[in-house]
Design a protein around this motif. Structure first.
Motif, PDB file in Angstrom:
ATOM      1  N   LEU A  22      13.867 -31.231  -9.106  1.00 29.88           N
ATOM      2  CA  LEU A  22      12.971 -30.112  -9.373  1.00 29.88           C
ATOM      3  C   LEU A  22      13.298 -29.413 -10.674  1.00 29.88           C
ATOM      4  CD1 LEU A  22      12.967 -28.813  -5.752  1.00 29.88           C
ATOM      5  CD2 LEU A  22      11.288 -30.241  -6.879  1.00 29.88           C
ATOM      6  N   GLU A  23      14.593 -29.387 -10.992  1.00 30.94           N
ATOM      7  CA  GLU A  23      14.974 -28.601 -12.153  1.00 30.94           C
ATOM      8  C   GLU A  23      14.945 -29.464 -13.398  1.00 30.94           C
ATOM      9  OE1 GLU A  23      18.546 -26.204 -11.657  1.00 30.94           O
ATOM     10  OE2 GLU A  23      18.983 -26.753 -13.715  1.00 30.94           O
TER      11      GLU A  23
ATOM     12  N   ASP B 168       3.556 -26.220 -15.127  1.00 29.51           N
ATOM     13  CA  ASP B 168       4.539 -26.377 -14.065  1.00 29.51           C
ATOM     14  C   ASP B 168       5.199 -25.015 -13.843  1.00 29.51           C
ATOM     15  OD1 ASP B 168       6.708 -26.848 -12.493  1.00 29.51           O
ATOM     16  OD2 ASP B 168       7.586 -28.387 -13.758  1.00 29.51           O
ATOM     17  N   ALA B 169       4.676 -24.280 -12.880  1.00 30.18           N
ATOM     18  CA  ALA B 169       5.061 -22.873 -12.720  1.00 30.18           C
ATOM     19  C   ALA B 169       6.554 -22.710 -12.468  1.00 30.18           C
ATOM     20  CB  ALA B 169       4.262 -22.248 -11.583  1.00 30.18           C
ATOM     21  N   ASN B 170       7.124 -23.613 -11.700  1.00 26.39           N
ATOM     22  CA  ASN B 170       8.544 -23.526 -11.369  1.00 26.39           C
ATOM     23  C   ASN B 170       9.395 -23.580 -12.623  1.00 26.39           C
ATOM     24  OD1 ASN B 170      10.899 -23.588  -9.755  1.00 26.39           O
ATOM     25  ND2 ASN B 170      10.945 -25.821  -9.847  1.00 26.39           N
ATOM     26  N   ASN B 171       9.162 -24.590 -13.449  1.00 27.28           N
ATOM     27  CA  ASN B 171       9.988 -24.720 -14.638  1.00 27.28           C
ATOM     28  C   ASN B 171       9.621 -23.724 -15.719  1.00 27.28           C
ATOM     29  OD1 ASN B 171      12.080 -26.725 -14.291  1.00 27.28           O
ATOM     30  ND2 ASN B 171      10.396 -28.071 -13.752  1.00 27.28           N
ATOM     31  N   ALA B 172       8.370 -23.259 -15.733  1.00 20.55           N
ATOM     32  CA  ALA B 172       7.998 -22.243 -16.703  1.00 20.55           C
ATOM     33  C   ALA B 172       8.857 -21.000 -16.522  1.00 20.55           C
ATOM     34  CB  ALA B 172       6.526 -21.881 -16.534  1.00 20.55           C
ATOM     35  N   ARG B 173       9.092 -20.664 -15.266  1.00 21.19           N
ATOM     36  CA  ARG B 173       9.913 -19.501 -14.949  1.00 21.19           C
ATOM     37  C   ARG B 173      11.356 -19.722 -15.418  1.00 21.19           C
ATOM     38  NH1 ARG B 173       8.265 -19.403  -9.632  1.00 21.19           N
ATOM     39  NH2 ARG B 173       6.249 -18.505 -10.083  1.00 21.19           N
ATOM     40  N   VAL B 174      11.865 -20.946 -15.152  1.00 20.84           N
ATOM     41  CA  VAL B 174      13.230 -21.256 -15.575  1.00 20.84           C
ATOM     42  C   VAL B 174      13.347 -21.181 -17.090  1.00 20.84           C
ATOM     43  CG1 VAL B 174      14.985 -23.062 -15.613  1.00 20.84           C
ATOM     44  CG2 VAL B 174      13.657 -22.681 -13.548  1.00 20.84           C
TER      45      VAL B 174
ATOM     46  N   PRO C 287       6.802 -23.257  -5.050  1.00 18.46           N
ATOM     47  CA  PRO C 287       8.167 -23.054  -5.526  1.00 18.46           C
ATOM     48  C   PRO C 287       8.491 -21.603  -5.850  1.00 18.46           C
ATOM     49  CG  PRO C 287       6.811 -23.852  -7.297  1.00 18.46           C
ATOM     50  CD  PRO C 287       5.912 -23.692  -6.115  1.00 18.46           C
TER      51      PRO C 287
ATOM     52  N   ASN D 135      17.809 -25.815  -6.392  1.00 17.19           N
ATOM     53  CA  ASN D 135      16.799 -25.262  -7.289  1.00 17.19           C
ATOM     54  C   ASN D 135      16.679 -23.756  -7.117  1.00 17.19           C
ATOM     55  OD1 ASN D 135      14.517 -25.367  -9.085  1.00 17.19           O
ATOM     56  ND2 ASN D 135      13.200 -25.186  -7.288  1.00 17.19           N
TER      57      ASN D 135
ATOM     58  N   PHE E 237       2.725 -17.073 -21.097  1.00 13.16           N
ATOM     59  CA  PHE E 237       2.546 -18.349 -20.406  1.00 13.16           C
ATOM     60  C   PHE E 237       1.167 -18.887 -20.749  1.00 13.16           C
ATOM     61  CE2 PHE E 237       5.708 -16.309 -17.609  1.00 13.16           C
ATOM     62  CZ  PHE E 237       6.707 -17.263 -17.750  1.00 13.16           C
TER      63      PHE E 237
ATOM     64  N   LEU F 187       1.157 -18.053 -13.390  1.00  9.69           N
ATOM     65  CA  LEU F 187       2.117 -19.020 -12.852  1.00  9.69           C
ATOM     66  C   LEU F 187       1.784 -19.378 -11.407  1.00  9.69           C
ATOM     67  CD1 LEU F 187       5.609 -18.016 -14.250  1.00  9.69           C
ATOM     68  CD2 LEU F 187       3.966 -19.663 -15.110  1.00  9.69           C
TER      69      LEU F 187
ATOM     70  N   PHE G 234      -0.529 -26.413 -10.661  1.00  7.45           N
ATOM     71  CA  PHE G 234       0.242 -27.598 -11.028  1.00  7.45           C
ATOM     72  C   PHE G 234      -0.002 -28.704 -10.015  1.00  7.45           C
ATOM     73  CE2 PHE G 234       4.322 -29.973 -10.678  1.00  7.45           C
ATOM     74  CZ  PHE G 234       4.337 -30.532 -11.941  1.00  7.45           C
TER      75      PHE G 234
END
Lengths: 372, 382
Positions: A43-44, A123-129, B57, B141, B177, B183, B188
């Motif tokens: 995921l990361e 990719d919302a998850n990685n955008a945040r990271v 997520p 994660n 963004f 987000l 996605f």
């Protein structure tokens, strides 16, 4: 009674052994799934390509850029155009950092300066990271340059429990066991059940005087044994390949796995009884199995994130409880006090599914008996 | 007028007698097949909805346990700073740090914070005051993101009573963004699932409809007619192709109405490229059908193909985070290219100028698959 169950079980195992395709389905496909799910689900994102547009071109802005690429998180995109949005549009970069032309001049004059950061939000998850680590990098840069206090007033001594290196395989692999050991045993059991119906041999079975419960127990036992062998192969090889070992007492996993396999087999038998054809059974099992075990079980993202009406469905998915048992055995290591309840839930789910399959089969026998 | 009539009669001679007859047979067969209609509508809808809603997520409201041994205004400020942006939720106040540790260990709490009795004194001296943080690392994660948030909040924390008042930092990163400012994670996943659904349905439907002729033994009869393999295949594929376009539309409408997904690209181009991808899916199905002998075999063999296809496509987990081997392998995966196209056109609103490599890859794969299955089609009976 027990001899009839045993005979049914032996007959089922013989039939299973003769069919090359189902044999492959029972061992090759679970291994393939283990490898693909275990290796490909990460995921990361590390090593993210980003574009830096340095409009300042001063030593200060260059040292900011260096700081950005100093970790393994980012690497410079090979994009050579002058339009950073174009790089993100084409997927060549995930983010763009634009350093304004007056960056170092303003900083030296003691004025505030703003970096413009564009992040691909797809990719919302990685955008945040990405956002968080660019902001952290900016703060580290300011500390390096002595522009803010080097030691913040509060510091944390952080301990990441169980998985200090944050190895994602430790999270994913125990979950893969839950997905694989749900889908394939149930698929095999469903095919075996519906095959009798499609080939009309079910009438011979009825004529033999075997009861619905006995028939299900016999078939179920056969596929429970197959599932046990499957679990041994998948978990054994999985532990070797991904180097995950037991973290504590393995007995909850042992007991939990047998209940879980029994539950999966009963689920397959139930769908087999209720489907009209093998096609319908395979599609039903794979659709429902994948949707529940993969998506509503907390395999990828925490179950607490599942929104309301779906969260109710997720609460009755056995895979959700088995994942807790499996993660406990391989990562947490608390043992019975931690997951005793979950083992119980898996057992109850198996009993409920068995009762449902038995009722449907009994009803069907009556129907067809009356029709003739 | 004359050449046109000539052309028409020529076309009629070519298509009219044989191809049109075959086409009519296929259409009639499909119209009678209630099962097929169900297959085309129910699984795609279910998959789009469950994937779109269940895969989430978001890191929000993580349960945080606090043991505050300092019990002062500054420690309360610290807890407030940690919980104010909704990443953490103050969920428990255990009596001792041992109780807190046990709750984190069991997984009831994602993170634990211990503020020592010396906190206020250290802070008054100008720091650094040390706090202890436990994070449940089982979910690597979430743990990573939670840890990042804690570090960031602590770095920025300036108690009101501090000697040096909070000053805005000299450099701020103003983050925008692109494409998905809110987000929303469904933006996605839904385009990815759209690709997944089309792959599964297109390959399954075409494989089953072809292999059924084999199952019932009517394939020999078809091959015995003067119709060529191409004509038989094309007549089979054409109506399926039209039906599968309904699934493309269904996915677009569901994405739009249920998930509020924008469509920023060029719609005709999108339908064209989706059509190209349908050919790839149908090609996979045709190939499966030429290898398998019965419907059951097709359904089970499809697993061997579709599982790797879906899992290395980036539909669920981003391709960039896969190990190098799978990343390179995914270049051969048509679904990966299609999903890139769907995301590019729906969210980014880009066109062929950015997506041509993916469109080209799809074209090549569609042609290769169709040519290969057509060549196998006639030889499969011998």
């Amino acid at each position: 009674m027990s001899s009839r169950i045993r005979a049914q079980c032996v007959k089922e195992l013989l039939q299973f052994r003769r069919d090359r395709l189902t044999l492959g389905l029972a061992f090759l496909l679970p291994l393939l799934s283990l490898l693909i799910l275990g290796f490909a689900i990460r995921l990361e994102t590390k090593d993210i390509p980003i574009v830096v547009q340095d409009l300042d071109r001063s030593p200060l802005s260059r040292s900011y850029t260096d700081r950005l690429f100093a970790t393994d998180q980012f690497h410079p995109s090979r994009w050579r155009g002058d339009d950073p949005v174009g790089a993100i549009d084409r997927g060549r970069a995930r983010a763009a950092v634009i350093i304004p032309p007056d960056f170092s001049r303003r900083l030296k004059a003691g004025k505030a300066s703003t970096l413009q950061v564009l992040v691909d939000g797809t990719d919302a998850n990685n955008a945040r990271v990405i956002r968080n680590s660019i902001q952290a990098t900016t703060e580290f840069f300011l500390q390096d340059q002595g522009l803010i206090a080097t030691t913040p007033p509060v510091q944390a001594r952080t301990r990441l429990w169980f998985n200090p290196g944050r190895k994602e395989s430790l999270y994913i692999v125990p979950g893969v066991y839950a997905v694989v050991l749900w889908i394939f045993p149930s698929l095999l059991a469903a095919i075996a059940m519906v095959r009798e119906k499609e080939k009309q041999t079910i009438l011979q079975v009825y004529a033999s005087g075997i009861g619905a419960g006995e028939l299900l127990l016999g078939k179920g036992l056969a596929y429970l044994l197959v599932g046990g062998a499957m679990a041994g192969v998948v978990m054994g090889l999985g532990s070797l390949i991904f180097s995950v070992g037991f973290a504590g007492d393995p007995t909850p996993l042992l007991v939990g796995t047998s209940f879980y396999l029994a539950s999966a087999v009963c689920f397959g038998l139930l769908l087999g009884v209720r489907s009209a054809s093998q096609n319908a059974a395979v599609q039903g099992v794979s659709l429902i199995g994948f949707l529940t075990a993969l998506l509503l079980s907390g395999f990828i993202y925490p179950v607490s994130n599942i929104p309301f009406p779906l969260s109710l469905v997720s609460a009755i998915v056995p895979a959700r409880y088995f994942i807790l048992i499996s993660r406990d055995a391989y990562v947490r290591g608390i043992g019975w006090p931690g997951v005793g309840f979950d083992v119980l839930v898996v057992l109850v789910s198996g009993l409920v599914l068995f009762a449902a399959a038995r009722r449907s089969l009994g009803a069907m026998q009556l129907d067809e008996g009356a029709g003739r | 007028m004359r050449p046109l009539r000539l052309l028409r009669s020529w076309a009629h001679r070519l298509l009219g007698t044989r191809f049109l007859a075959l086409l009519r047979k296929e259409v009639e067969q499909i119209l009678r097949d209630r099962q097929l209609v169900k297959l085309l509508l129910i699984p795609p809808t279910l998959q789009l909805l469950v994937y779109g809603f269940a895969l989430n997520p978001d890191v929000r409201f993580l349960p945080l346990g606090v043991v505050d041994q300092s019990l002062g205004a500054s420690s309360r400020e610290l807890v407030a700073a940690l919980t104010e942006n909704q990443v953490f939720l103050g969920a428990a106040h255990p009596r001792s740090d041992r109780d807190l540790a046990r709750l984190v260990e069991r997984g009831s709490l994602t993170a634990g914070l211990v503020i020592p009795p010396t906190f206020r004194r250290d802070l008054a001296k100008g720091g650094p005051a040390e706090v202890q943080v436990f994070i449940d690392g089982v979910d690597a994660n979430t743990a990573g993101i939670a840890n990042g948030y804690i570090q960031q909040i602590l770095r920025r924390f300036r108690p009101e009573s501090a000697a040096t008042p909070a000053r805005p930092p000299p450099v701020t990163a103003a983050v925008t963004f692109l494409y998905n400012p809110g987000l929303r994670s469904s933006w996605f996943f839904v385009p990815g699932v759209m690709g997944l659904v089309l792959t599964l349905i297109a390959s399954l439907v075409s494989a089953v409809s072809l292999v059924r002729e084999k199952d019932t033994g009517t394939l020999e009869q078809l091959l015995m007619t003067p119709a060529s393999a191409w004509e038989i295949l094309l007549a089979k594929i054409a109506p399926l192709f039209v039906l599968l376009q309904v699934d493309v539309a269904l996915a677009l409408v569901l994405g739009r109405t249920v998930f509020g997904l924008p469509f920023r690209g060029n719609l005709p181009l999108f339908l064209l490229l989706s059509g190209l991808y349908l050919f790839v899916g149908i090609g996979i199905g045709t190939l499966l059908a030429t290898v398998c002998r019965s419907q059951q075999q097709v359904l089970l063999t499809a697993f061997f193909v579709n599982l790797p296809l879906v899992q290395t496509s980036g539909a669920i987990a981003p391709i960039e985070s896969m190990p190098l081997f799978f990343r390179s392998l995914s270049l051969l995966n048509p679904l990966r290219h299609y999903i890139t196209i769907v995301r590019g056109m729906q969210l980014k609103g880009v066109g062929l100028e950015a997506l041509w490599p993916h469109a080209l890859a799809l074209l090549l794969m569609a042609m290769a698959l169709m040519a290969f299955s057509a060549s196998r089609f006639r030889s499969q009976l011998s």
